[in-house]
Structure formats: C-alpha cells, structure tokens
Design a protein around this motif. Structure first.
Motif, PDB file in Angstrom:
ATOM      1  N   GLY A 128       0.795  -1.227   0.000  1.00  0.00           N
ATOM      2  CA  GLY A 128       0.000   0.000   0.000  1.00  0.00           C
ATOM      3  C   GLY A 128       0.826   1.275   0.000  1.00  0.00           C
ATOM      4  N   THR A 129       2.144   1.163  -0.143  1.00  0.00           N
ATOM      5  CA  THR A 129       2.999   2.356  -0.197  1.00  0.00           C
ATOM      6  C   THR A 129       2.761   3.120  -1.492  1.00  0.00           C
ATOM      7  OG1 THR A 129       4.672   1.176   1.086  1.00  0.00           O
ATOM      8  CG2 THR A 129       5.385   3.172  -0.071  1.00  0.00           C
ATOM      9  N   LEU A 130       2.623   2.382  -2.590  1.00  0.00           N
ATOM     10  CA  LEU A 130       2.328   2.958  -3.898  1.00  0.00           C
ATOM     11  C   LEU A 130       1.061   2.321  -4.446  1.00  0.00           C
ATOM     12  CD1 LEU A 130       5.819   2.804  -5.710  1.00  0.00           C
ATOM     13  CD2 LEU A 130       4.693   4.847  -4.815  1.00  0.00           C
ATOM     14  N   THR A 131       0.337   3.063  -5.259  1.00  0.00           N
ATOM     15  CA  THR A 131      -0.789   2.475  -5.972  1.00  0.00           C
ATOM     16  C   THR A 131      -0.254   1.813  -7.246  1.00  0.00           C
ATOM     17  OG1 THR A 131      -1.242   4.430  -7.325  1.00  0.00           O
ATOM     18  CG2 THR A 131      -2.329   4.313  -5.150  1.00  0.00           C
ATOM     19  N   GLN A 132      -1.035   0.951  -7.825  1.00  0.00           N
ATOM     20  CA  GLN A 132      -0.637   0.322  -9.086  1.00  0.00           C
ATOM     21  C   GLN A 132      -0.407   1.386 -10.154  1.00  0.00           C
ATOM     22  OE1 GLN A 132       0.046  -3.010  -9.492  1.00  0.00           O
ATOM     23  NE2 GLN A 132       0.841  -2.362 -11.455  1.00  0.00           N
ATOM     24  N   ALA A 133      -1.232   2.423 -10.157  1.00  0.00           N
ATOM     25  CA  ALA A 133      -1.079   3.505 -11.140  1.00  0.00           C
ATOM     26  C   ALA A 133       0.234   4.259 -10.943  1.00  0.00           C
ATOM     27  CB  ALA A 133      -2.267   4.465 -11.057  1.00  0.00           C
ATOM     28  N   GLN A 134       0.660   4.435  -9.710  1.00  0.00           N
ATOM     29  CA  GLN A 134       1.932   5.115  -9.448  1.00  0.00           C
ATOM     30  C   GLN A 134       3.115   4.249  -9.855  1.00  0.00           C
ATOM     31  OE1 GLN A 134       1.056   5.765  -5.285  1.00  0.00           O
ATOM     32  NE2 GLN A 134       0.988   7.995  -5.573  1.00  0.00           N
ATOM     33  N   ALA A 135       3.017   2.953  -9.658  1.00  0.00           N
ATOM     34  CA  ALA A 135       4.123   2.048  -9.964  1.00  0.00           C
ATOM     35  C   ALA A 135       4.211   1.720 -11.453  1.00  0.00           C
ATOM     36  CB  ALA A 135       3.983   0.765  -9.154  1.00  0.00           C
ATOM     37  N   ALA A 136       3.091   1.715 -12.143  1.00  0.00           N
ATOM     38  CA  ALA A 136       3.045   1.252 -13.539  1.00  0.00           C
ATOM     39  C   ALA A 136       4.040   1.942 -14.474  1.00  0.00           C
ATOM     40  CB  ALA A 136       1.623   1.369 -14.076  1.00  0.00           C
ATOM     41  N   PRO A 137       4.183   3.273 -14.444  1.00  0.00           N
ATOM     42  CA  PRO A 137       5.142   3.892 -15.369  1.00  0.00           C
ATOM     43  C   PRO A 137       6.585   3.425 -15.136  1.00  0.00           C
ATOM     44  CG  PRO A 137       3.746   5.568 -14.368  1.00  0.00           C
ATOM     45  CD  PRO A 137       3.463   4.274 -13.686  1.00  0.00           C
ATOM     46  N   PHE A 138       6.944   3.187 -13.893  1.00  0.00           N
ATOM     47  CA  PHE A 138       8.304   2.741 -13.579  1.00  0.00           C
ATOM     48  C   PHE A 138       8.521   1.296 -14.023  1.00  0.00           C
ATOM     49  CE2 PHE A 138       7.233   6.025 -10.432  1.00  0.00           C
ATOM     50  CZ  PHE A 138       8.145   6.985 -10.843  1.00  0.00           C
ATOM     51  N   ILE A 139       7.492   0.486 -13.847  1.00  0.00           N
ATOM     52  CA  ILE A 139       7.581  -0.902 -14.303  1.00  0.00           C
ATOM     53  C   ILE A 139       7.708  -0.926 -15.825  1.00  0.00           C
ATOM     54  CG2 ILE A 139       6.297  -3.072 -14.501  1.00  0.00           C
ATOM     55  CD1 ILE A 139       5.230  -2.464 -11.617  1.00  0.00           C
ATOM     56  N   GLU A 140       6.936  -0.081 -16.520  1.00  0.00           N
ATOM     57  CA  GLU A 140       7.024  -0.010 -17.985  1.00  0.00           C
ATOM     58  C   GLU A 140       8.424   0.420 -18.430  1.00  0.00           C
ATOM     59  OE1 GLU A 140       4.001   2.606 -19.464  1.00  0.00           O
ATOM     60  OE2 GLU A 140       2.374   1.289 -18.818  1.00  0.00           O
ATOM     61  N   GLN A 141       8.989   1.401 -17.743  1.00  0.00           N
ATOM     62  CA  GLN A 141      10.336   1.858 -18.099  1.00  0.00           C
ATOM     63  C   GLN A 141      11.363   0.757 -17.871  1.00  0.00           C
ATOM     64  OE1 GLN A 141       9.979   5.361 -15.623  1.00  0.00           O
ATOM     65  NE2 GLN A 141      10.157   6.694 -17.410  1.00  0.00           N
ATOM     66  N   ALA A 142      11.247   0.054 -16.750  1.00  0.00           N
ATOM     67  CA  ALA A 142      12.182  -1.039 -16.466  1.00  0.00           C
ATOM     68  C   ALA A 142      12.032  -2.148 -17.501  1.00  0.00           C
ATOM     69  CB  ALA A 142      11.955  -1.579 -15.054  1.00  0.00           C
ATOM     70  N   GLU A 143      10.799  -2.460 -17.873  1.00  0.00           N
ATOM     71  CA  GLU A 143      10.581  -3.495 -18.881  1.00  0.00           C
ATOM     72  C   GLU A 143      11.137  -3.069 -20.245  1.00  0.00           C
ATOM     73  OE1 GLU A 143       6.363  -4.145 -18.407  1.00  0.00           O
ATOM     74  OE2 GLU A 143       6.693  -5.699 -16.882  1.00  0.00           O
ATOM     75  N   ALA A 144      11.049  -1.778 -20.561  1.00  0.00           N
ATOM     76  CA  ALA A 144      11.627  -1.280 -21.818  1.00  0.00           C
ATOM     77  C   ALA A 144      13.139  -1.455 -21.807  1.00  0.00           C
ATOM     78  CB  ALA A 144      11.262   0.191 -22.030  1.00  0.00           C
ATOM     79  N   LEU A 145      13.761  -1.138 -20.683  1.00  0.00           N
ATOM     80  CA  LEU A 145      15.213  -1.316 -20.577  1.00  0.00           C
ATOM     81  C   LEU A 145      15.591  -2.794 -20.670  1.00  0.00           C
ATOM     82  CD1 LEU A 145      15.976   1.270 -17.765  1.00  0.00           C
ATOM     83  CD2 LEU A 145      16.657   1.424 -20.163  1.00  0.00           C
ATOM     84  N   ILE A 146      14.810  -3.640 -20.026  1.00  0.00           N
ATOM     85  CA  ILE A 146      15.077  -5.078 -20.100  1.00  0.00           C
ATOM     86  C   ILE A 146      15.008  -5.548 -21.557  1.00  0.00           C
ATOM     87  CG2 ILE A 146      14.148  -7.368 -19.527  1.00  0.00           C
ATOM     88  CD1 ILE A 146      13.463  -6.169 -16.719  1.00  0.00           C
ATOM     89  N   ALA A 147      14.014  -5.074 -22.298  1.00  0.00           N
ATOM     90  CA  ALA A 147      13.867  -5.465 -23.706  1.00  0.00           C
ATOM     91  C   ALA A 147      15.072  -4.991 -24.531  1.00  0.00           C
ATOM     92  CB  ALA A 147      12.580  -4.910 -24.291  1.00  0.00           C
ATOM     93  N   ILE A 148      15.514  -3.774 -24.291  1.00  0.00           N
ATOM     94  CA  ILE A 148      16.674  -3.232 -25.026  1.00  0.00           C
ATOM     95  C   ILE A 148      17.904  -4.062 -24.714  1.00  0.00           C
ATOM     96  CG2 ILE A 148      18.261  -1.262 -25.178  1.00  0.00           C
ATOM     97  CD1 ILE A 148      15.729   0.541 -24.681  1.00  0.00           C
ATOM     98  N   TRP A 149      18.152  -4.325 -23.433  1.00  0.00           N
ATOM     99  CA  TRP A 149      19.366  -5.036 -23.042  1.00  0.00           C
ATOM    100  C   TRP A 149      19.306  -6.516 -23.413  1.00  0.00           C
ATOM    101  CZ3 TRP A 149      19.270  -2.182 -17.756  1.00  0.00           C
ATOM    102  CH2 TRP A 149      19.739  -0.869 -17.954  1.00  0.00           C
ATOM    103  N   THR A 150      18.107  -7.092 -23.428  1.00  0.00           N
ATOM    104  CA  THR A 150      17.970  -8.492 -23.858  1.00  0.00           C
ATOM    105  C   THR A 150      18.396  -8.622 -25.318  1.00  0.00           C
ATOM    106  OG1 THR A 150      16.241  -8.915 -22.236  1.00  0.00           O
ATOM    107  CG2 THR A 150      16.348 -10.410 -24.129  1.00  0.00           C
ATOM    108  N   ASP A 151      18.059  -7.627 -26.137  1.00  0.00           N
ATOM    109  CA  ASP A 151      18.469  -7.635 -27.542  1.00  0.00           C
ATOM    110  C   ASP A 151      19.987  -7.635 -27.688  1.00  0.00           C
ATOM    111  OD1 ASP A 151      15.901  -7.669 -28.513  1.00  0.00           O
ATOM    112  OD2 ASP A 151      15.827  -5.535 -28.997  1.00  0.00           O
ATOM    113  N   LEU A 152      20.684  -7.103 -26.673  1.00  0.00           N
ATOM    114  CA  LEU A 152      22.141  -6.994 -26.750  1.00  0.00           C
ATOM    115  C   LEU A 152      22.874  -8.216 -26.200  1.00  0.00           C
ATOM    116  CD1 LEU A 152      22.428  -3.262 -25.661  1.00  0.00           C
ATOM    117  CD2 LEU A 152      22.576  -4.193 -27.989  1.00  0.00           C
TER     118      LEU A 152
END
Length: 153
Positions: A128-152
């Motif tokens: 309950g520290t963060l709402t799902q809406a507050q966390a979602a943009p950070f999770i999306e950014q981390a997943e984008a980085l994971i996708a970029i680095w997985t390609d490498l």
C-alpha cells in the motif's frame, strides 16, 4: 485506418510495440506533444520504423540512458509522499546500478538489477505504499530497458 493523430493528448509511458508497428505502416501518424511518451530503442521497434528515420509517429527512439534518467526523476517526484527518502533511494540505487552495469556491457547483471527494482515496486504496491497507477510507469520503463538489453545479449 490510414491516419492516426494523437498529438497533444498528455499520453505517457511506453508506446506498445503493436501500436508502433501499426504506426509505422500508416500514411500519417502523429503522437507529438505527448511529453511523457517514449519509444524504446529496441530492435523490434527499429524493425517497425518503415522509413528508417529513428522515430515512429513523430516519437523518436529513447536511449536506455534517457529512459533511466526519466525513471529516476519520476521517483524523486514521489518524495516526500508517498515515498520517504529511504524508499526512493533504494529504488534509484537499483536503477543507477543497472545503468552502470549496462554501461560496462554487463547486460545480464543490469537486467537482474531491474528485476529487483520491479520486485521492490510490486512489494510497495502490495504493502500500500504505492498504488498500481503510481508504480506502472516505472515498471514499464524497467521493462523497456530489459527489452533493449535483452536484444544486446
């Protein structure tokens, strides 16, 4: 569908790959003016860039450094509420460590750091520290980085 214009609509987050692929095929596509919207510089997105200009729908590809910096800035905006400085520091440290490892070509270790970052965010949502809406943009950014680095890998 021939034209898709979503400019100046306060859209944020990562453009989904399916939308990027569609946008790359349209005669006219414009997502400009959405400051929080980004297109990760990953191979799948590059493949969707039909005219090979480094952008789809007027959204340029974001480097991993840009995505990481945006995430750190976003976390700092959540202090003092809902995050306290210690919680924010724990999150930003994981991001900064991931970026440093990736800069050295240690992509597996960088991905591990981001997975720990995502786990910490999910724990904060569960507690309950963060709402799902507050966390979602950070999770999306981390997943984008994971996708970029997985390609490498």
């Amino acid at each position: 569908l021939v034209d898709l214009r979503l400019s100046d609509n306060q859209l944020t987050g990562q453009v989904p790959l399916a939308v990027a692929e569609l946008g790359g095929q349209l005669a006219d596509c414009d997502f400009s003016g959405n400051a929080g919207l980004y297109m990760p510089d990953a191979q799948a997105y590059r493949d969707a860039d039909a005219d090979d200009d480094g952008a789809i729908c007027a959204v340029a590809f974001s480097s991993p450094e840009d995505i990481g910096e945006d995430a750190v800035d976003g976390i700092e905006e959540l202090v003092p509420e809902p995050l306290n400085p210690g919680e924010a520091n724990a999150l930003t440290t994981k991001l900064e460590n991931a970026m440093a490892k990736a800069a050295k070509g240690q992509y597996s270790a960088a991905i591990n750091q981001l997975e720990a970052f995502i786990n910490q965010l999910n724990t904060m949502v569960a507690e309950g520290t963060l709402t799902q809406a507050q966390a979602a943009p950070f999770i999306e950014q981390a997943e984008a980085l994971i996708a970029i680095w997985t390609d490498l890998l």
